[in-house]
Write a protein that holds these residues in place. Structure first.
Motif, PDB file in Angstrom:
ATOM      1  N   VAL A 193       0.608  -1.235   0.178  1.00  0.00           N
ATOM      2  CA  VAL A 193       0.205  -0.291   0.208  1.00  0.00           C
ATOM      3  C   VAL A 193       1.187   1.108  -0.351  1.00  0.00           C
ATOM      4  CG1 VAL A 193      -0.291  -0.006   2.674  1.00  0.00           C
ATOM      5  CG2 VAL A 193      -1.892   1.020   1.271  1.00  0.00           C
ATOM      6  N   THR A 194       0.879   2.308  -0.889  1.00  0.00           N
ATOM      7  CA  THR A 194       0.901   3.450  -1.377  1.00  0.00           C
ATOM      8  C   THR A 194      -0.046   4.502  -0.251  1.00  0.00           C
ATOM      9  OG1 THR A 194       0.637   3.297  -3.576  1.00  0.00           O
ATOM     10  CG2 THR A 194       3.279   2.981  -2.541  1.00  0.00           C
ATOM     11  N   PRO A 195      -0.254   4.933   0.552  1.00  0.00           N
ATOM     12  CA  PRO A 195      -1.411   5.637   0.966  1.00  0.00           C
ATOM     13  C   PRO A 195      -1.370   6.740   0.023  1.00  0.00           C
ATOM     14  CG  PRO A 195      -0.015   5.328   3.147  1.00  0.00           C
ATOM     15  CD  PRO A 195       0.663   4.670   1.719  1.00  0.00           C
ATOM     16  N   SER A 196      -2.207   7.735   0.030  1.00  0.00           N
ATOM     17  CA  SER A 196      -2.827   8.582  -1.483  1.00  0.00           C
ATOM     18  C   SER A 196      -3.179   9.732  -0.829  1.00  0.00           C
ATOM     19  CB  SER A 196      -3.689   7.910  -2.362  1.00  0.00           C
ATOM     20  OG  SER A 196      -4.696   7.765  -1.791  1.00  0.00           O
ATOM     21  N   ILE A 197      -3.180  10.925  -0.966  1.00  0.00           N
ATOM     22  CA  ILE A 197      -3.659  12.081  -0.279  1.00  0.00           C
ATOM     23  C   ILE A 197      -4.910  12.001   0.059  1.00  0.00           C
ATOM     24  CG2 ILE A 197      -5.016  14.575  -0.227  1.00  0.00           C
ATOM     25  CD1 ILE A 197      -3.371  14.581  -3.351  1.00  0.00           C
ATOM     26  N   TYR A 198      -6.251  11.237  -0.213  1.00  0.00           N
ATOM     27  CA  TYR A 198      -7.277  11.007   0.256  1.00  0.00           C
ATOM     28  C   TYR A 198      -7.131   9.633   1.368  1.00  0.00           C
ATOM     29  CZ  TYR A 198      -9.539  14.201  -2.053  1.00  0.00           C
ATOM     30  OH  TYR A 198     -10.338  15.414  -2.613  1.00  0.00           O
ATOM     31  N   SER A 199      -6.411   9.466   1.783  1.00  0.00           N
ATOM     32  CA  SER A 199      -5.938   7.899   2.119  1.00  0.00           C
ATOM     33  C   SER A 199      -5.086   7.388   3.016  1.00  0.00           C
ATOM     34  CB  SER A 199      -5.987   6.817   1.107  1.00  0.00           C
ATOM     35  OG  SER A 199      -4.825   6.198   0.959  1.00  0.00           O
ATOM     36  N   THR A 200      -4.522   8.338   3.259  1.00  0.00           N
ATOM     37  CA  THR A 200      -3.322   9.109   4.004  1.00  0.00           C
ATOM     38  C   THR A 200      -3.871   8.727   5.405  1.00  0.00           C
ATOM     39  OG1 THR A 200      -1.746  10.495   3.016  1.00  0.00           O
ATOM     40  CG2 THR A 200      -1.736  10.676   5.434  1.00  0.00           C
ATOM     41  N   GLY A 201      -3.678   8.043   6.746  1.00  0.00           N
ATOM     42  CA  GLY A 201      -4.087   8.003   8.036  1.00  0.00           C
ATOM     43  C   GLY A 201      -5.532   6.842   7.850  1.00  0.00           C
ATOM     44  N   GLU A 202      -5.652   6.280   6.964  1.00  0.00           N
ATOM     45  CA  GLU A 202      -6.549   4.667   7.453  1.00  0.00           C
ATOM     46  C   GLU A 202      -6.482   3.715   8.044  1.00  0.00           C
ATOM     47  OE1 GLU A 202      -7.616   3.995   3.806  1.00  0.00           O
ATOM     48  OE2 GLU A 202      -9.921   6.128   2.949  1.00  0.00           O
ATOM     49  N   ASP A 203      -6.933   2.376   7.943  1.00  0.00           N
ATOM     50  CA  ASP A 203      -6.626   1.477   8.897  1.00  0.00           C
ATOM     51  C   ASP A 203      -6.364   0.122   8.026  1.00  0.00           C
ATOM     52  OD1 ASP A 203      -5.728  -0.419   9.884  1.00  0.00           O
ATOM     53  OD2 ASP A 203      -7.905  -0.782  11.215  1.00  0.00           O
ATOM     54  N   PHE A 204      -4.769   0.130   7.435  1.00  0.00           N
ATOM     55  CA  PHE A 204      -4.265  -0.328   6.213  1.00  0.00           C
ATOM     56  C   PHE A 204      -3.903  -2.059   6.937  1.00  0.00           C
ATOM     57  CE2 PHE A 204      -2.354   3.676   5.032  1.00  0.00           C
ATOM     58  CZ  PHE A 204      -3.983   3.551   3.599  1.00  0.00           C
ATOM     59  N   THR A 205      -4.634  -1.997   7.684  1.00  0.00           N
ATOM     60  CA  THR A 205      -4.584  -3.701   8.379  1.00  0.00           C
ATOM     61  C   THR A 205      -5.114  -5.247   7.746  1.00  0.00           C
ATOM     62  OG1 THR A 205      -5.112  -3.361  10.207  1.00  0.00           O
ATOM     63  CG2 THR A 205      -5.947  -5.129  10.026  1.00  0.00           C
ATOM     64  N   GLY A 206      -3.626  -5.637   6.770  1.00  0.00           N
ATOM     65  CA  GLY A 206      -3.852  -6.425   5.801  1.00  0.00           C
ATOM     66  C   GLY A 206      -2.896  -6.470   4.716  1.00  0.00           C
ATOM     67  N   ALA A 207      -2.064  -4.748   5.073  1.00  0.00           N
ATOM     68  CA  ALA A 207      -1.444  -5.011   4.363  1.00  0.00           C
ATOM     69  C   ALA A 207       0.383  -5.536   4.405  1.00  0.00           C
ATOM     70  CB  ALA A 207      -0.594  -3.444   3.841  1.00  0.00           C
ATOM     71  N   ASP A 208       0.931  -5.974   3.686  1.00  0.00           N
ATOM     72  CA  ASP A 208       2.103  -6.707   3.885  1.00  0.00           C
ATOM     73  C   ASP A 208       3.188  -5.646   4.009  1.00  0.00           C
ATOM     74  OD1 ASP A 208       1.281  -9.999   3.123  1.00  0.00           O
ATOM     75  OD2 ASP A 208       0.553  -8.995   1.676  1.00  0.00           O
ATOM     76  N   TRP A 209       2.938  -4.745   2.643  1.00  0.00           N
ATOM     77  CA  TRP A 209       4.116  -3.547   3.368  1.00  0.00           C
ATOM     78  C   TRP A 209       3.091  -2.347   2.851  1.00  0.00           C
ATOM     79  CZ3 TRP A 209       4.324  -8.115  -0.192  1.00  0.00           C
ATOM     80  CH2 TRP A 209       5.693  -8.995   0.033  1.00  0.00           C
TER      81      TRP A 209
END
Ligand code: XBP
Length: 230
Positions: A193-209
């Motif tokens: 996951v590379t967080p974007s302008i709108y998604s920064t701060g979301e809960d990325f549980t499940g991401a491997d990187w």
């Protein structure tokens, strides 16, 4: 062994969401609606994936009667408007994307798209950013309206795997949102996951990187062993 890279489009290949937002707002204005989505409103609405579904979420929230025909009609206008906005130019690929795709092609990895948006929008973005139609860059394109359930359901990733004729462990997904991470993860695919302008701060549980961008300087050692070296 790794055989394919599967990319989300909006927010992952390029920061497109403010153009989508503008296309929605222009559509509302041209169709005589008083709806107008500012950045904060849109950040909330993005939790609902899919443009038609997003307009419905807004209508429901404000107790506005809104039929499936209303959604389809407005969305067709919005899609044309978005294409015009993309065609004006100015969209750029996020850092690391262009080189990763060149290297992946060079080593014979398959490339796919798993998106909630429409194939037309993917094509427009590819024309604008690569000067080529989407099917010249990507071997497989799986889009939201082709499956029963949009992200965070795994459907669109499963469709991409089916079309690639690969199993989940043979691919890596690239995403920018919590919904996208959940979708890829539910399909059993490892996800960067590379967080974007709108998604920064979301809960990325499940991401491997979780990386700021796909530039190789950000890759962890285990990821660098998987991805083609830049
Ligand atoms: C992007 C979306 C899309 C776009 C708008 O999700 O949710 O709805 O915001 O596109 P993803 P449409 O990044 O997971 O593909 O209006 O064409 O749906």
């Amino acid at each position: 062994t790794l055989r394919a890279l599967i990319f989300d489009v909006d927010g992952t290949l390029a920061e497109t969401e403010d153009l989508h937002r503008q296309a929605f707002n222009d559509t509302f204005a041209s169709e005589g609606l008083t709806w107008n989505w500012n950045r904060d409103t849109y950040r909330d609405l993005l939790k609902t994936t899919g443009g038609k579904e997003r307009m419905r979420a807004h209508a429901d929230k404000h107790n506005i009667a809104f039929t499936a025909e209303d959604a389809a009609q407005l969305h067709a206008i919005k899609t044309r408007r978005y294409a015009d906005l993309v065609d004006r130019g100015g969209l750029i690929l996020r850092p690391g994307i262009a080189m990763l795709i060149i290297k992946a092609q060079a080593v014979g990895l398959k490339l796919a798209v798993a998106t909630t948006t429409s194939p037309q929008n993917v094509d427009r973005l590819c024309q604008s950013c690569w000067g080529q139609p989407a099917n010249q860059i990507f071997d497989v394109i799986a889009a939201g309206d082709e499956v029963p359930r949009k992200k965070p359901a795994p459907d669109v990733y499963q469709l991409a795997l089916n079309r690639l004729d690969l199993s989940a462990d043979q691919a890596i997904a690239f995403e920018d949102t919590a919904n996208g991470v959940q979708s890829a993860h539910a399909a059993g695919i490892r996800v960067v996951v590379t967080p974007s302008i709108y998604s920064t701060g979301e809960d990325f549980t499940g991401a491997d990187w979780i990386l700021p961008t796909l530039l190789p300087a950000n890759w962890t050692a285990d990821l660098a062993r998987l991805l083609p070296a830049a």
